[in-house]
Design a protein around this motif. Structure first.
Motif, PDB file in Angstrom:
ATOM      1  N   TRP A 258       0.274  -1.525   0.128  1.00  0.00           N
ATOM      2  CA  TRP A 258      -0.310  -0.203  -0.389  1.00  0.00           C
ATOM      3  C   TRP A 258       0.823   1.079   0.343  1.00  0.00           C
ATOM      4  O   TRP A 258       0.403   2.124   0.375  1.00  0.00           O
ATOM      5  CB  TRP A 258      -0.670   0.036   1.355  1.00  0.00           C
ATOM      6  CG  TRP A 258      -1.664  -1.283   0.835  1.00  0.00           C
ATOM      7  CD1 TRP A 258      -2.526  -1.819   0.657  1.00  0.00           C
ATOM      8  CD2 TRP A 258      -1.820  -1.894   2.786  1.00  0.00           C
ATOM      9  NE1 TRP A 258      -3.284  -2.064   0.337  1.00  0.00           N
ATOM     10  CE2 TRP A 258      -3.061  -3.003   2.099  1.00  0.00           C
ATOM     11  CE3 TRP A 258      -2.168  -2.534   3.509  1.00  0.00           C
ATOM     12  CZ2 TRP A 258      -3.997  -4.014   2.986  1.00  0.00           C
ATOM     13  CZ3 TRP A 258      -2.159  -3.223   4.119  1.00  0.00           C
ATOM     14  CH2 TRP A 258      -2.914  -3.833   4.470  1.00  0.00           C
ATOM     15  N   ALA A 259       1.997   1.437  -0.327  1.00  0.00           N
ATOM     16  CA  ALA A 259       2.812   2.755  -0.257  1.00  0.00           C
ATOM     17  C   ALA A 259       2.431   3.502  -0.961  1.00  0.00           C
ATOM     18  O   ALA A 259       1.818   3.212  -2.494  1.00  0.00           O
ATOM     19  CB  ALA A 259       4.185   2.257  -1.053  1.00  0.00           C
ATOM     20  N   GLN A 260       2.213   4.526  -0.430  1.00  0.00           N
ATOM     21  CA  GLN A 260       1.614   6.257  -1.488  1.00  0.00           C
ATOM     22  C   GLN A 260       0.261   5.921  -1.876  1.00  0.00           C
ATOM     23  O   GLN A 260      -0.255   6.165  -2.956  1.00  0.00           O
ATOM     24  CB  GLN A 260       2.218   5.640  -3.116  1.00  0.00           C
ATOM     25  CG  GLN A 260       3.807   5.854  -1.931  1.00  0.00           C
ATOM     26  CD  GLN A 260       4.559   7.725  -1.388  1.00  0.00           C
ATOM     27  OE1 GLN A 260       4.168   8.847  -1.700  1.00  0.00           O
ATOM     28  NE2 GLN A 260       5.112   6.572  -0.786  1.00  0.00           N
ATOM     29  N   SER A 261      -0.422   4.866  -1.239  1.00  0.00           N
ATOM     30  CA  SER A 261      -2.122   4.557  -1.502  1.00  0.00           C
ATOM     31  C   SER A 261      -3.384   4.680  -0.431  1.00  0.00           C
ATOM     32  O   SER A 261      -3.200   5.695   1.038  1.00  0.00           O
ATOM     33  CB  SER A 261      -2.429   3.247  -1.665  1.00  0.00           C
ATOM     34  OG  SER A 261      -3.707   3.321  -1.743  1.00  0.00           O
ATOM     35  N   ALA A 262      -3.831   6.335  -1.127  1.00  0.00           N
ATOM     36  CA  ALA A 262      -4.572   7.350  -0.097  1.00  0.00           C
ATOM     37  C   ALA A 262      -5.361   6.313  -0.228  1.00  0.00           C
ATOM     38  O   ALA A 262      -5.919   6.662   1.100  1.00  0.00           O
ATOM     39  CB  ALA A 262      -5.278   8.610  -1.266  1.00  0.00           C
ATOM     40  N   ALA A 263      -6.007   5.283  -0.964  1.00  0.00           N
ATOM     41  CA  ALA A 263      -7.919   4.960  -0.209  1.00  0.00           C
ATOM     42  C   ALA A 263      -7.140   3.781   0.819  1.00  0.00           C
ATOM     43  O   ALA A 263      -7.472   3.144   1.520  1.00  0.00           O
ATOM     44  CB  ALA A 263      -7.774   3.548  -1.348  1.00  0.00           C
ATOM     45  N   ALA A 264      -5.656   3.350   0.562  1.00  0.00           N
ATOM     46  CA  ALA A 264      -5.628   2.774   2.012  1.00  0.00           C
ATOM     47  C   ALA A 264      -5.296   3.814   3.121  1.00  0.00           C
ATOM     48  O   ALA A 264      -5.446   2.736   4.344  1.00  0.00           O
ATOM     49  CB  ALA A 264      -4.017   1.991   1.395  1.00  0.00           C
TER      50      ALA A 264
ATOM     51  N   VAL B 131      -7.200   6.205   3.847  1.00  0.00           N
ATOM     52  CA  VAL B 131      -8.107   6.288   4.771  1.00  0.00           C
ATOM     53  C   VAL B 131      -8.197   5.006   5.431  1.00  0.00           C
ATOM     54  O   VAL B 131      -8.800   4.878   6.449  1.00  0.00           O
ATOM     55  CB  VAL B 131      -9.092   6.601   3.565  1.00  0.00           C
ATOM     56  CG1 VAL B 131     -10.436   6.939   4.105  1.00  0.00           C
ATOM     57  CG2 VAL B 131      -9.069   7.784   3.246  1.00  0.00           C
ATOM     58  N   GLY B 132      -8.250   3.572   4.864  1.00  0.00           N
ATOM     59  CA  GLY B 132      -8.432   2.425   5.530  1.00  0.00           C
ATOM     60  C   GLY B 132      -7.823   2.209   7.037  1.00  0.00           C
ATOM     61  O   GLY B 132      -8.513   1.629   7.681  1.00  0.00           O
TER      62      GLY B 132
ATOM     63  N   ALA C 126       3.722   3.217   9.021  1.00  0.00           N
ATOM     64  CA  ALA C 126       5.144   2.283   7.655  1.00  0.00           C
ATOM     65  C   ALA C 126       4.142   1.460   6.398  1.00  0.00           C
ATOM     66  O   ALA C 126       5.016   1.644   5.214  1.00  0.00           O
ATOM     67  CB  ALA C 126       4.941   1.688   9.062  1.00  0.00           C
ATOM     68  N   CYS C 127       2.971   1.445   6.904  1.00  0.00           N
ATOM     69  CA  CYS C 127       2.380   1.100   5.944  1.00  0.00           C
ATOM     70  C   CYS C 127       2.121   1.653   4.480  1.00  0.00           C
ATOM     71  O   CYS C 127       2.728   1.352   2.978  1.00  0.00           O
ATOM     72  CB  CYS C 127       0.935   0.654   6.386  1.00  0.00           C
ATOM     73  SG  CYS C 127       1.066  -0.836   6.980  1.00  0.00           S
ATOM     74  N   LEU C 128       2.342   3.255   4.503  1.00  0.00           N
ATOM     75  CA  LEU C 128       2.202   3.877   4.056  1.00  0.00           C
ATOM     76  C   LEU C 128       3.239   4.391   3.369  1.00  0.00           C
ATOM     77  O   LEU C 128       3.426   4.809   2.137  1.00  0.00           O
ATOM     78  CB  LEU C 128       1.089   5.362   4.136  1.00  0.00           C
ATOM     79  CG  LEU C 128      -0.629   4.976   4.693  1.00  0.00           C
ATOM     80  CD1 LEU C 128      -1.073   5.703   5.138  1.00  0.00           C
ATOM     81  CD2 LEU C 128      -1.059   3.711   3.170  1.00  0.00           C
ATOM     82  N   ALA C 129       3.890   4.802   4.107  1.00  0.00           N
ATOM     83  CA  ALA C 129       6.363   5.293   3.887  1.00  0.00           C
ATOM     84  C   ALA C 129       6.482   4.695   4.209  1.00  0.00           C
ATOM     85  O   ALA C 129       8.213   4.665   3.154  1.00  0.00           O
ATOM     86  CB  ALA C 129       6.154   6.716   5.316  1.00  0.00           C
ATOM     87  N   GLY C 130       6.437   3.305   4.492  1.00  0.00           N
ATOM     88  CA  GLY C 130       7.932   2.264   4.568  1.00  0.00           C
ATOM     89  C   GLY C 130       7.936   2.318   5.950  1.00  0.00           C
ATOM     90  O   GLY C 130       8.378   3.778   6.607  1.00  0.00           O
ATOM     91  N   PRO C 131       8.449   1.635   6.816  1.00  0.00           N
ATOM     92  CA  PRO C 131       8.911   1.420   8.198  1.00  0.00           C
ATOM     93  C   PRO C 131       9.776   2.121   8.441  1.00  0.00           C
ATOM     94  O   PRO C 131      10.712   2.007  10.051  1.00  0.00           O
ATOM     95  CB  PRO C 131       8.892  -0.199   8.577  1.00  0.00           C
ATOM     96  CG  PRO C 131       9.377  -1.033   6.968  1.00  0.00           C
ATOM     97  CD  PRO C 131       9.027   0.097   5.838  1.00  0.00           C
TER      98      PRO C 131
END
Length: 667
Positions: A47-53, A55-56, A97-102
């Motif tokens: 989900w890196a850089q995913s806007a929908a992820a 929000v969820g 971490a899921c959006l930007a990396g750990p």
């Protein structure tokens, strides 16, 4: 060398296993922290850089934190807050971490610092929860809050098999021991236990301290049959075992006093409703009494000895209800001063086991020169009134008052057994003079008639048993630790297999038990004459002679019925009306006896009563005699008064009832 190295390997393996077992309870927080780190790394690949992820994951984080707070409302406030903070921190880092990396920005450092901190905080919490909590701020605190004792403090808890003892200190100035007693029912409900499983013993030196005892399992449910006496041939001064407590220890009581143990002699009340096991409780105590070498048992039972017949050969005197019991009561009254005088003459302040032995000591001699007197000993005496409600109705609710108040100093113990010791059956003075009680199941409204209020407040509730727990009982008696008073016990059960053992015990008591001493037998014979069926000793037991000056006015009431006071006993008998002539001894003589002949017939009637063993009489006993001789009830009342003045009769504790003085006994 291998032989020496083997223990080292085993020891090393044992230490490793021990350390692993000790560490395992603390691993879950660390495993959770590692799992969050791995999940953050894997989530960043998806989900890196995913806007929908984003929000969820944010909504999931908020929902999980809220759910944790909501589900933690049943726990303590500290645990609820700690759980919510941990979930919020972990879910927030995982989302980032899921959006930007750990490892992006500060996320790596936050994980390396925050993960161990949160894991250690849960380890510390676990360690603190396992330690004793003298301030009462643990899970027990929440339990006390529920029952209205929020500020109470629980000390170090003692855990024994099937018994937990917790000292309690209440809030100064805000709570008292009475608050704990009132909360026992709610506390039992919170623990899902019966009320009888909890009891509270206040500290006698403090109004806010005491001990709470919890017995979670009913150890009394097991049926235990009577196997025989506990101390055959022992002294009546030794403890009498009648059953067991809920922790397995013996249920005992004592009858004689012990100056060294600072224990007073006592009388016993056995109270219990129908089906509560009162008969078995009586048999337990009677068999213990009969198994001792230095005691006599007198028994009154209106039920014709239904439960006690196998024991009759070993009982010194057994009387059925009605007049025989009335005679026994008068004999007990006569025995008390005679026995007290013997104890005083031999320098005993109370009955001791040495009293039952021949008096060979110079310390206890009745001789004026100080030499040993060699007098025969005097056994302890137990006067047992079974189904006493019948006797109380017949003789008055205070018939036992004088006996109960005076008998203990004479080496006499009174046992009163009845179903309901209410104040309409037994006078308050009599009840106050029976300090010991065996309280079996009863109506909840009758608990206060059997047990002291303090024992009920401490958690004793025989009303909870009713007739559903036969043999369950509470015992309150001198010599028993007062903390035991609210502890339930159960008597041993008697079955058809017990009859043969009871018969053997009765035969032993008849051969080896105590025999009636001259003092007791003399006093009983002087009142009851042939009605006394005691077993006198080898020496002559001449009845004690009481001088006229020793007789005090008793104030028991008028010597004759008020309606007969105006009758002159010397007057000629009235002529019978037509058809009123009655036959004499079944034969119609055609005339009434003269005054002299009537008085002779009256004297003969008293002699007949004495010969038949009916030693207490009144006008009602002469009804058939009057019909047979054409004499009136008022005339008989006056003759009874004359016989009293001449010393042939003595007063009793009931108006209109007279005790016959045996002809061989000086009046």
């Amino acid at each position: 060398m291998a032989a020496f190295n083997a223990p080292d390997h085993a020891s090393g393996g044992g230490v490793g296993v021990y350390l692993l077992n000790r560490a395992m309870p603390h691993l879950p927080p660390w495993l959770a922290a590692a799992g969050v780190g791995i999940a953050g790394g894997l989530g960043s690949l998806q989900w890196a850089q995913s806007a929908a992820a984003g929000v969820g994951l944010t909504l999931a984080s908020v929902a999980l934190t809220g759910a944790t707070w909501w589900m933690g409302k049943s726990t303590t406030q500290q645990r609820r807050l700690h759980s919510a903070v941990t979930v919020a921190a972990g879910s927030t880092w995982l989302t980032a971490a899921c959006l930007a990396g750990p490892t992006a920005g500060p996320l790596g450092d936050m994980y390396l610092i925050g993960g161990p901190v949160l894991a250690l905080s849960w380890n510390i919490r676990m360690i603190l929860r396992r330690n004793a909590d003298p301030t009462g701020q643990s899970g027990d605190k929440g339990l006390l809050e529920k029952v209205g004792l929020a500020r109470a403090q629980i000390g170090n808890v003692t855990v024994e098999p099937n018994r937990v003892t917790a000292p309690i200190a209440l809030e100064p100035g805000e709570q008292t021991n009475e608050d704990v007693s009132k909360a026992l029912g709610r506390l039992a409900s919170a623990l899902d236990l019966p009320t009888s499983a909890l009891r509270y013993t206040p500290n006698p030196d403090s109004a806010r301290r005491g001990e709470l005892v919890i017995v979670p399992e009913d150890m009394l449910a097991e049926f235990v049959e009577w196997a025989g006496p506990s101390n055959l041939g022992g002294s009546i001064a030794d403890p009498l075992v009648i059953g067991r407590y809920d922790d397995g220890s013996p249920l005992v009581l004592w009858l004689p006093g012990d100056p060294e143990a600072k224990r007073n002699s006592t009388h016993v009340l056995i109270a219990g409703g129908t089906g509560s096991g009162k008969g078995d409780a009586a048999l337990n105590l009677q068999t213990e009494i009969l198994s001792r070498r230095d005691v006599l048992l007198w028994l009154s039972d209106p039920k014709m000895f239904q439960d006690f017949r196998p024991l009759l050969p070993g009982i010194d005197w057994a009387a059925e209800g009605g007049t025989p019991t009335e005679v026994m009561v008068e004999a007990i009254k006569a025995a008390i001063p005679a026995r007290t005088a013997w104890l005083g003459k031999h320098s005993y302040r109370q009955w001791l086991p040495e009293c039952a032995e021949r008096q060979t000591s110079t310390e206890h001699t009745c001789r004026s020169d100080g030499r040993a007197c060699g007098c025969e000993g005097m056994p302890f005496l137990v006067a047992w009134m079974e189904e006493a409600a019948n006797t109380l109705r017949a003789l008055g609710d205070d018939v036992f008052t004088g006996i109960a108040q005076e008998a203990r100093s004479a080496g006499v113990s009174l046992v009163v057994s009845l179903q309901r010791p209410s104040y309409d059956q037994m006078s308050t003075s009599t009840r106050a003079s029976l300090p010991s009680v065996v309280a079996l199941g009863c109506d909840p409204r009758d608990e206060g008639f059997s047990l002291p209020e303090a024992v009920i407040d401490a958690g004793a509730h025989p009303g909870a048993w009713g007739n559903r727990r036969p043999g369950y009982c509470y015992v309150v008696s001198p010599g028993i630790d007062e903390t035991r008073y609210p502890s339930p016990g159960r008597t041993q059960a008697f079955t058809h297999r017990s009859v043969s053992r009871m018969e053997v015990l009765a035969a032993w008591a008849q051969r080896n038990g105590a025999t009636a001493d001259p003092i007791t037998a003399g006093a009983a014979s002087g009142v009851a004459g042939r009605a006394y069926t005691g077993r006198p000793g080898d020496e002559a037991t001449a009845p004690a002679v009481m001088e006229e000056d020793d007789m005090d006015e008793t104030g028991y009431g008028p010597l004759v019925d008020p309606e007969d006071e105006d009758i002159d006993p010397e007057a000629e008998l009235p002529e019978p009306e037509q058809g009123d002539d009655a036959p004499i001894f079944g034969q119609d003589t055609g005339r009434r006896p003269s005054p002299e002949a009537a008085r002779d017939l009256f004297a003969q009637a008293l002699a007949d009563f004495e010969r038949e063993g009916q030693m207490v009489v009144g006008p009602v006993d002469f009804k058939d005699w009057c019909d047979a001789h054409g004499l009136s009830r008022p005339w008989v009342s006056q003759q009874l008064k004359e016989a009293y003045m001449e010393g042939r009769l003595k007063e009793t504790g009931k108006t209109g009832r007279w005790r016959i003085v045996p002809t061989l006994t000086p009046a």
